[in-house]
Motif scaffolding. Structure first.
Motif, PDB file in Angstrom:
ATOM      1  N   GLU A 274       0.810  -1.231   0.000  1.00 23.74           N
ATOM      2  CA  GLU A 274       0.000   0.000   0.000  1.00 23.74           C
ATOM      3  C   GLU A 274       0.837   1.272   0.000  1.00 23.74           C
ATOM      4  N   ASP A 275       2.149   1.138   0.126  1.00 26.59           N
ATOM      5  CA  ASP A 275       3.048   2.295  -0.011  1.00 26.59           C
ATOM      6  C   ASP A 275       3.353   2.593  -1.481  1.00 26.59           C
ATOM      7  N   THR A 276       2.908   1.728  -2.366  1.00 28.45           N
ATOM      8  CA  THR A 276       3.151   1.929  -3.792  1.00 28.45           C
ATOM      9  C   THR A 276       2.480   3.204  -4.270  1.00 28.45           C
ATOM     10  N   ALA A 277       3.275   4.088  -4.873  1.00 30.49           N
ATOM     11  CA  ALA A 277       2.769   5.384  -5.328  1.00 30.49           C
ATOM     12  C   ALA A 277       3.893   6.141  -6.023  1.00 30.49           C
ATOM     13  N   VAL A 278       3.530   7.249  -6.633  1.00 34.12           N
ATOM     14  CA  VAL A 278       4.529   8.213  -7.074  1.00 34.12           C
ATOM     15  C   VAL A 278       4.776   9.158  -5.904  1.00 34.12           C
ATOM     16  N   TYR A 279       6.025   9.295  -5.539  1.00 34.83           N
ATOM     17  CA  TYR A 279       6.402  10.147  -4.413  1.00 34.83           C
ATOM     18  C   TYR A 279       6.943  11.473  -4.951  1.00 34.83           C
ATOM     19  N   TYR A 280       6.406  12.566  -4.403  1.00 33.38           N
ATOM     20  CA  TYR A 280       6.770  13.903  -4.849  1.00 33.38           C
ATOM     21  C   TYR A 280       7.450  14.669  -3.712  1.00 33.38           C
ATOM     22  N   CYS A 281       8.518  15.327  -4.048  1.00 35.96           N
ATOM     23  CA  CYS A 281       9.191  16.223  -3.113  1.00 35.96           C
ATOM     24  C   CYS A 281       8.517  17.590  -3.190  1.00 35.96           C
ATOM     25  N   ASN A 282       8.396  18.228  -2.049  1.00 34.23           N
ATOM     26  CA  ASN A 282       7.802  19.564  -1.975  1.00 34.23           C
ATOM     27  C   ASN A 282       8.660  20.439  -1.083  1.00 34.23           C
ATOM     28  N   ALA A 283       8.791  21.708  -1.447  1.00 33.46           N
ATOM     29  CA  ALA A 283       9.582  22.617  -0.626  1.00 33.46           C
ATOM     30  C   ALA A 283       8.965  24.011  -0.638  1.00 33.46           C
ATOM     31  N   LEU A 284       9.012  24.652   0.510  1.00 31.49           N
ATOM     32  CA  LEU A 284       8.570  26.039   0.652  1.00 31.49           C
ATOM     33  C   LEU A 284       9.833  26.887   0.741  1.00 31.49           C
ATOM     34  N   ILE A 285      10.081  27.670  -0.299  1.00 27.15           N
ATOM     35  CA  ILE A 285      11.385  28.302  -0.477  1.00 27.15           C
ATOM     36  C   ILE A 285      11.247  29.804  -0.654  1.00 27.15           C
ATOM     37  N   ARG A 286      12.143  30.526   0.011  1.00 27.90           N
ATOM     38  CA  ARG A 286      12.266  31.960  -0.205  1.00 27.90           C
ATOM     39  C   ARG A 286      13.404  32.189  -1.199  1.00 27.90           C
ATOM     40  N   LEU A 287      13.074  32.842  -2.314  1.00 30.92           N
ATOM     41  CA  LEU A 287      14.082  33.117  -3.326  1.00 30.92           C
ATOM     42  C   LEU A 287      14.985  34.257  -2.902  1.00 30.92           C
ATOM     43  N   ALA A 288      16.213  34.220  -3.410  1.00 30.99           N
ATOM     44  CA  ALA A 288      17.163  35.301  -3.109  1.00 30.99           C
ATOM     45  C   ALA A 288      16.654  36.637  -3.650  1.00 30.99           C
ATOM     46  N   THR A 289      15.895  36.573  -4.731  1.00 38.82           N
ATOM     47  CA  THR A 289      15.388  37.799  -5.356  1.00 38.82           C
ATOM     48  C   THR A 289      14.103  38.296  -4.721  1.00 38.82           C
ATOM     49  N   MET A 290      13.498  37.466  -3.854  1.00 37.00           N
ATOM     50  CA  MET A 290      12.218  37.842  -3.252  1.00 37.00           C
ATOM     51  C   MET A 290      12.101  37.148  -1.901  1.00 37.00           C
ATOM     52  N   PRO A 291      12.995  37.471  -0.960  1.00 37.82           N
ATOM     53  CA  PRO A 291      13.087  36.715   0.283  1.00 37.82           C
ATOM     54  C   PRO A 291      11.897  36.890   1.216  1.00 37.82           C
ATOM     55  N   TRP A 292      11.045  37.897   0.984  1.00 37.00           N
ATOM     56  CA  TRP A 292       9.914  38.158   1.871  1.00 37.00           C
ATOM     57  C   TRP A 292       8.713  37.282   1.557  1.00 37.00           C
ATOM     58  N   SER A 293       8.740  36.570   0.434  1.00 41.80           N
ATOM     59  CA  SER A 293       7.562  35.814  -0.003  1.00 41.80           C
ATOM     60  C   SER A 293       7.936  34.385  -0.359  1.00 41.80           C
ATOM     61  N   PRO A 294       7.624  33.407   0.503  1.00 47.12           N
ATOM     62  CA  PRO A 294       7.949  32.016   0.172  1.00 47.12           C
ATOM     63  C   PRO A 294       7.080  31.480  -0.955  1.00 47.12           C
ATOM     64  N   ASN A 295       7.658  30.593  -1.747  1.00 46.08           N
ATOM     65  CA  ASN A 295       6.944  29.962  -2.852  1.00 46.08           C
ATOM     66  C   ASN A 295       6.987  28.452  -2.703  1.00 46.08           C
ATOM     67  N   ASP A 296       5.992  27.814  -3.254  1.00 45.36           N
ATOM     68  CA  ASP A 296       5.841  26.369  -3.167  1.00 45.36           C
ATOM     69  C   ASP A 296       6.397  25.720  -4.440  1.00 45.36           C
ATOM     70  N   TYR A 297       7.267  24.719  -4.272  1.00 45.06           N
ATOM     71  CA  TYR A 297       7.866  24.044  -5.421  1.00 45.06           C
ATOM     72  C   TYR A 297       7.677  22.540  -5.297  1.00 45.06           C
ATOM     73  N   TRP A 298       7.589  21.888  -6.469  1.00 51.95           N
ATOM     74  CA  TRP A 298       7.398  20.437  -6.519  1.00 51.95           C
ATOM     75  C   TRP A 298       8.448  19.785  -7.402  1.00 51.95           C
TER      76      TRP A 298
END
Length: 122
Positions: free
Chosen positions: A88-112
């Protein structure tokens, strides 16, 4: 921009282990949180495990005691050690990160990441 590159998926027998890795690269100021989600055919994407910058972790009930999430801040990399795997662990596993860019450090963005297949079968 930012890229998340996953590795470590594959085919494993029930009871076996796999280790997933996800490396973030790009113009990163700070990574607030990283995590792993999974999606099986016909199911919604669900959170598997997450780790925030302070080191606190959160796990889905279905993987507690079997999976361990860890993070190497110097390498901007998150790992998911999966033990005692079940079909039941069979699946596609996706990495996710909440990242503040160097060019816009005040606003985190969601990446996959692009996803990596984990298949648990005898």
């Amino acid at each position: 921009q930012v890229q998340l590159v996953e590795s470590g998926g594959g085919l494993v027998q029930p009871g076996g282990s796999l280790r997933l890795s996800c490396a973030a690269s790009g113009s990163i100021f700070r990574i607030n949180a990283m995590g792993w989600y999974r999606q099986a055919p016909g199911n919604q994407r669900e959170l598997v495990a997450a780790i925030i910058s302070g080191g606190s972790t959160n796990y889905a009930d279905s993987v507690k005691g079997r999976f361990t999430i860890s993070r190497d801040n110097a390498k901007n990399t998150v790992y998911l050690q999966m033990n005692s795997l079940k079909p039941e662990d069979t699946a596609v596993y996706y990495c996710n990160a909440l990242i503040r860019l160097a060019t816009m450090p005040w606003s985190p963005n969601d990446y996959w990441g692009q996803g990596t297949q984990v298949t648990v079968s005898s």
